[in-house]
Structures are given as C-alpha cells and as structure tokens.
Write a protein that holds these residues in place. Structure first.
Motif, short mmCIF file in Angstrom:
data_model
loop_
_atom_site.label_atom_id
_atom_site.label_comp_id
_atom_site.label_asym_id
_atom_site.label_seq_id
_atom_site.Cartn_x
_atom_site.Cartn_y
_atom_site.Cartn_z
N LEU A 248 0.86 -1.19 0.00
CA LEU A 248 0.00 0.00 0.00
C LEU A 248 0.89 1.23 0.00
CD1 LEU A 248 -2.66 -1.04 2.68
CD2 LEU A 248 -2.57 -1.62 0.26
N GLU A 249 0.47 2.24 -0.76
CA GLU A 249 1.33 3.41 -0.89
C GLU A 249 0.49 4.67 -1.07
OE1 GLU A 249 4.98 3.31 -3.54
OE2 GLU A 249 3.75 4.75 -4.66
N THR A 250 0.92 5.76 -0.45
CA THR A 250 0.27 7.05 -0.65
C THR A 250 1.27 8.16 -0.39
OG1 THR A 250 -1.69 8.38 -0.12
CG2 THR A 250 -0.57 7.34 1.72
N ASN A 251 1.02 9.34 -0.98
CA ASN A 251 1.85 10.52 -0.77
C ASN A 251 1.10 11.51 0.12
OD1 ASN A 251 3.39 9.23 -2.68
ND2 ASN A 251 3.04 10.72 -4.29
N VAL A 252 1.76 12.11 1.09
CA VAL A 252 1.13 13.12 1.94
C VAL A 252 2.09 14.30 2.07
CG1 VAL A 252 -0.28 11.47 3.24
CG2 VAL A 252 2.03 11.99 4.04
N ASP A 253 1.52 15.51 2.18
CA ASP A 253 2.40 16.69 2.29
C ASP A 253 1.98 17.65 3.39
OD1 ASP A 253 0.14 17.82 1.24
OD2 ASP A 253 1.08 18.59 -0.57
N ASP A 254 1.01 17.26 4.22
CA ASP A 254 0.57 18.16 5.29
C ASP A 254 0.39 17.41 6.60
OD1 ASP A 254 -1.57 16.66 4.52
OD2 ASP A 254 -2.98 18.33 4.34
N VAL A 255 1.27 16.44 6.84
CA VAL A 255 1.17 15.61 8.04
C VAL A 255 2.44 15.78 8.86
CG1 VAL A 255 0.82 13.27 8.91
CG2 VAL A 255 -0.23 13.95 6.76
N GLY A 257 5.45 15.15 11.74
CA GLY A 257 6.27 14.00 12.11
C GLY A 257 5.68 13.21 13.26
N GLU A 258 5.02 13.92 14.20
CA GLU A 258 4.40 13.22 15.34
C GLU A 258 3.28 12.30 14.87
OE1 GLU A 258 6.18 17.03 16.87
OE2 GLU A 258 4.95 16.44 15.16
N VAL A 259 2.46 12.80 13.94
CA VAL A 259 1.36 11.99 13.41
C VAL A 259 1.90 10.78 12.66
CG1 VAL A 259 -0.56 11.95 11.76
CG2 VAL A 259 -0.29 13.87 13.33
N LEU A 260 2.95 11.01 11.86
CA LEU A 260 3.53 9.89 11.11
C LEU A 260 4.13 8.85 12.05
CD1 LEU A 260 5.26 11.81 8.18
CD2 LEU A 260 3.21 10.39 8.05
N GLY A 261 4.80 9.30 13.12
CA GLY A 261 5.36 8.36 14.09
C GLY A 261 4.29 7.53 14.77
N ASN A 262 3.18 8.18 15.12
CA ASN A 262 2.07 7.47 15.74
C ASN A 262 1.45 6.48 14.76
OD1 ASN A 262 -0.01 7.15 17.90
ND2 ASN A 262 -1.35 7.97 16.31
N LEU A 263 1.32 6.90 13.48
CA LEU A 263 0.77 6.01 12.44
C LEU A 263 1.65 4.79 12.27
CD1 LEU A 263 -1.22 5.47 10.08
CD2 LEU A 263 0.35 6.78 8.63
N PHE A 264 2.95 4.98 12.28
CA PHE A 264 3.91 3.89 12.12
C PHE A 264 3.61 2.78 13.13
CE2 PHE A 264 8.19 3.05 10.30
CZ PHE A 264 8.50 1.91 11.00
N ASP A 265 3.48 3.15 14.40
CA ASP A 265 3.23 2.16 15.46
C ASP A 265 1.86 1.51 15.30
OD1 ASP A 265 5.70 2.76 16.54
OD2 ASP A 265 4.89 4.25 17.94
N LYS A 266 0.84 2.32 14.94
CA LYS A 266 -0.51 1.78 14.79
C LYS A 266 -0.59 0.72 13.69
CE LYS A 266 -3.97 5.00 16.50
NZ LYS A 266 -5.20 5.73 16.11
N ALA A 304 -5.48 0.31 5.04
CA ALA A 304 -5.74 1.48 4.18
C ALA A 304 -6.68 2.46 4.89
CB ALA A 304 -6.34 1.03 2.86
N ARG A 305 -7.69 1.94 5.56
CA ARG A 305 -8.65 2.81 6.28
C ARG A 305 -7.93 3.60 7.38
NH1 ARG A 305 -12.22 2.83 10.64
NH2 ARG A 305 -14.26 3.78 10.16
N GLU A 306 -7.02 2.94 8.08
CA GLU A 306 -6.30 3.63 9.16
C GLU A 306 -5.39 4.73 8.61
OE1 GLU A 306 -5.81 4.48 13.08
OE2 GLU A 306 -7.17 2.99 12.19
N ILE A 307 -4.75 4.46 7.47
CA ILE A 307 -3.90 5.49 6.86
C ILE A 307 -4.74 6.71 6.50
CG2 ILE A 307 -2.43 6.05 4.89
CD1 ILE A 307 -1.62 3.08 4.81
N ILE A 308 -5.92 6.48 5.93
CA ILE A 308 -6.80 7.59 5.54
C ILE A 308 -7.26 8.37 6.78
CG2 ILE A 308 -9.06 8.14 4.54
CD1 ILE A 308 -8.56 5.80 2.58
N ARG A 309 -7.65 7.62 7.84
CA ARG A 309 -8.13 8.27 9.07
C ARG A 309 -7.05 9.15 9.70
NH1 ARG A 309 -8.94 5.50 13.36
NH2 ARG A 309 -10.43 6.92 14.30
N GLU A 310 -5.83 8.65 9.72
CA GLU A 310 -4.76 9.35 10.42
C GLU A 310 -4.12 10.47 9.61
OE1 GLU A 310 -3.58 9.16 13.49
OE2 GLU A 310 -4.96 7.63 14.19
#
Length: 396
Positions: A248-255, A257-266, A304-310
């Motif tokens: 699964l892959e997506t590009n984000v430009d308004d997230v 580092g804290e949110v990305l770190g939390n997403l990583f663990d989730k 995929a749903r969690e990536i979209i939510r976060e």
C-alpha cells in the motif's frame, strides 16, 4: 511450485496449444462449452499419431464462415459470450496483443483494424478454448522455451510474406519470447504467438524440477519431424519459501512528524509486515512523505482505512504483487561469554526450506541490555553474539 512449461520445438498454433492443454488434463467439457457458447462452431477432439508420438488433435468445425471482422466486433463477440471473468479478461488481452501488432504493421488505428485469419471463428475458438484450459489447469507459473518459427514464405490474405510473418515477429518482440528458425514453412502462427506471449515467461533452458505430467498437441503440417507441441507440468523446487503480500502506498504533504510516528506504530499493531516512510519533495516544492506498507492481502482494507483516518489521504494505491520470497524465521536463545560471564541472548535465525541457515542476527533489545550490564560497546556485543551463534550452528 507448479509450473506449466511450453516446449515449441516444432512451432505453435492456436489448435496445437489447445490440444496440448487437453492432453495435459484440462477439462475438455469445460473447454468445449466455453468455445461453443462464444462462437457458432463444433469441436472435434481425437488422438492421432505424429511420427510415432501420440498427440491430441483439435479440429474446429465451421459450418459457415463470416467475413473479416473489425477488432471492436471481436470484442463484442467475447463480451456477449458471458465467459467467466478471468477467462474473458485473458481472451480480450490475447486479442489486444494481436490487434496492436496488426495495427502497427498495417499502420491502422484499432478502430480501423480488420482481422482476416485471426478474426475467423476457428481462431476465436482456439483462443477462448486455450484461455479456458490454462485457467482450468491452475498453474502458478507459465514458461516457454525458445520457439521454432520455421522459415521460408507463407501465403496470407495480404499476399506472400516472409516467415515469421510481420505480425508474428512483432508479437515475439513485444512479448520478449526467444525464437529461432528451423524449417521451410511457417511453424508459429500469430494466434499461437499471442497466446504464448500473454501467458508465458521466456526461458532459454528447462528449469530444474520434476515432470509431473506431459502432453502433446498435434499440428497439421506434414514434415519430417513430429509436428507436435510439447507441454509439461513441472514441480520446480524453490529453496526459499513464498508468501503473498500487497504493498500500500500514498503521498502526503501536510502531516506532522508526530502523526507519522504514531501512524507507524498503529499500522504495525494492525498487522502490517513492514512500514516505511520516505521523505519526498511534492508539488510546488512542498516537503512531504511517501508512506509504503507491506501487508497481507486480507489486512489491506483495515490498514488502508487507518492510513486515511490518520493522514487525511484521499486514496491509497495498491501495488499488486504475486508473491514475495521469504526466509523461514525462528527466534532461539544462545549462551555467550562476555568478560568471563555467561549471558543468554535471543537471536533470529533465517533458513531456507531445506533447513540451511542463510542469516543470523542478534536481538537488539537483548544486546542493548548486555551492553548496559557489561559496559561493552553495543556493536561489539552484537558481533560476539552473532559470531558465537554461527560457530554453534556450524558445529551441529
């Protein structure tokens, strides 16, 4: 791995491919039903001897032939047949290969393109039957050894052409199939080339494996050598295990580092096999990130749903993969002497299917604790643990 291997030492045509697949064990009733539901023909299947080799001979009997068809007319014929979706998709893709080759050779658009020989009912029957039979056999991989295309000249609706015919040669080029010329007549037809090009990966030699079953399909040529197409189901032993994954892959430009770190663990807790977040430069020079997740196909929707939510991403790309090669992994404990004291440390051992060790790595958290307890540098602890582990396993 169950592999289907075509061996076209005497060329290949649509009816030869169909004959080999039936000889190999494809359900002839299913094949005939698919053909007769698509076009107005009947199918004759019989055993013949070609220079002493028993082979299946398939004849498509046409009561009344139609005129040449436009490409879009053939597409309509296939869609109207209501074939099983996987078979329908394969048939359409084979005809697309043919159409693109003819289009390039004759400098016509697909809309303008007329099919002559390959637009006839028997060619449609051969392609529908072959695609149905291949799906019925259920091979994991399909390969093709170098194809004998023959030589000399061939008579077509466009006149006398060199062998291989221009459309056939174009299909071979696009499909990347290996070929050679041996003979004084056409041995590979455009239909045969298109079917093999769609399904088969080119190989120069037979892979190491065990032949499970072998089939022969009869051609119509009367030549000195047996005019048959050989095919076999082979069990190819893979020393490395496989499993099925999706990326699964997506590009984000308004997230942040804290949110990305939390997403990583989730995502790891949700079952992701691996997560990678890559810095990227987005439109208008904005800094962003590429999120890539390896996961089991059945876990893709929830991840995929969690990536979209976060992240607020509006879409997740699914990079389809057939399988990945993986080592068989196990975690065990090793005793290691450090500064005269014996400590226990966990290690990860990677093996192939035969039990041969491919890699050993020390468990980071255990090594970190040993470093703190002994005052020795972490990298030295890791080296000693892995060295001790290799010595112990090599002595077994």
């Amino acid at each position: 791995m169950k592999a289907l291997i075509f061996d076209p030492f005497s060329g290949a045509s649509g009816d030869m491919i169909l004959g080999t697949l039936i000889s190999l064990g494809a359900d002839r009733n299913e094949v005939c039903e698919a053909i007769e539901s698509t076009t107005d023909v009947s199918v004759s299947i019989e055993k013949v001897s070609k220079k002493g080799i028993a082979a299946v001979d398939v004849n498509i009997i046409v009561d009344r032939e139609t005129h040449s068809r436009h490409y879009h007319e053939i597409v309509d014929v296939i869609l109207d047949a209501k074939l099983p979706k996987p078979v329908e998709k394969d048939v359409l893709q084979v005809f697309e290969i043919l159409a693109k080759a003819e289009s390039k050779i004759h400098d016509k658009t697909l809309k303008e393109l007329h099919f002559h020989e390959v637009g006839q009912k028997d060619a449609i029957a051969d392609i529908v039957g072959s695609c149905t039979a291949i799906r019925n056999l259920g091979a994991e991989e399909i390969f093709c050894t170098p194809i004998n295309v023959g030589g000399g000249l061939v008579e077509t609706s466009h006149g006398t052409l060199p062998v291989p015919a221009p459309a056939t040669l174009e299909i071979l080029k696009e499909g990347g199939l290996f070929f050679y010329g041996n003979g004084k007549r056409e041995m590979l037809t455009p239909t045969g080339a298109a079917i093999l090009s769609h399904y088969a990966k080119p190989i120069e030699n037979m892979p190491q494996g065990k032949a499970v079953s072998i089939g022969y399909g009869a051609g119509k040529a009367n030549i000195d050598n047996p005019n048959v197409l050989r095919i076999m189901i082979t069990e190819i032993e893979e020393p490395i295990s496989t499993d099925r994954v999706e990326v699964l892959e997506t590009n984000v430009d308004d997230v942040t580092g804290e949110v990305l770190g939390n997403l990583f663990d989730k995502l790891l807790k949700l079952g992701a096999r691996d997560v990678v977040i890559i810095p990227a430069t987005m439109k208008k020079g904005r800094p962003g990130s590429i999120i890539k997740v390896i996961t089991r196909p059945e876990d893709s929707p929830k991840i995929a749903r969690e990536i979209i939510r976060e992240t607020g991403s509006l879409g997740i790309r699914v990079l389809s993969t057939k399988h990945r090669f993986v080592a068989n992994r196990k975690i065990t404990t090793i005793e290691v002497d450090i500064c005269g004291q014996v400590f226990e440390c966990r290690i990860k051992v990677a093996e192939d299917k035969n039990g041969e060790i491919m890699h050993i790595s020390a468990e980071y958290e255990d090594c970190k604790k040993l470093s703190q307890a002994t005052g020795m540098p972490l990298k030295e602890i890791i080296r000693r643990v892995e060295e001790t582990s290799w010595d112990a396993h090599l002595k077994k």
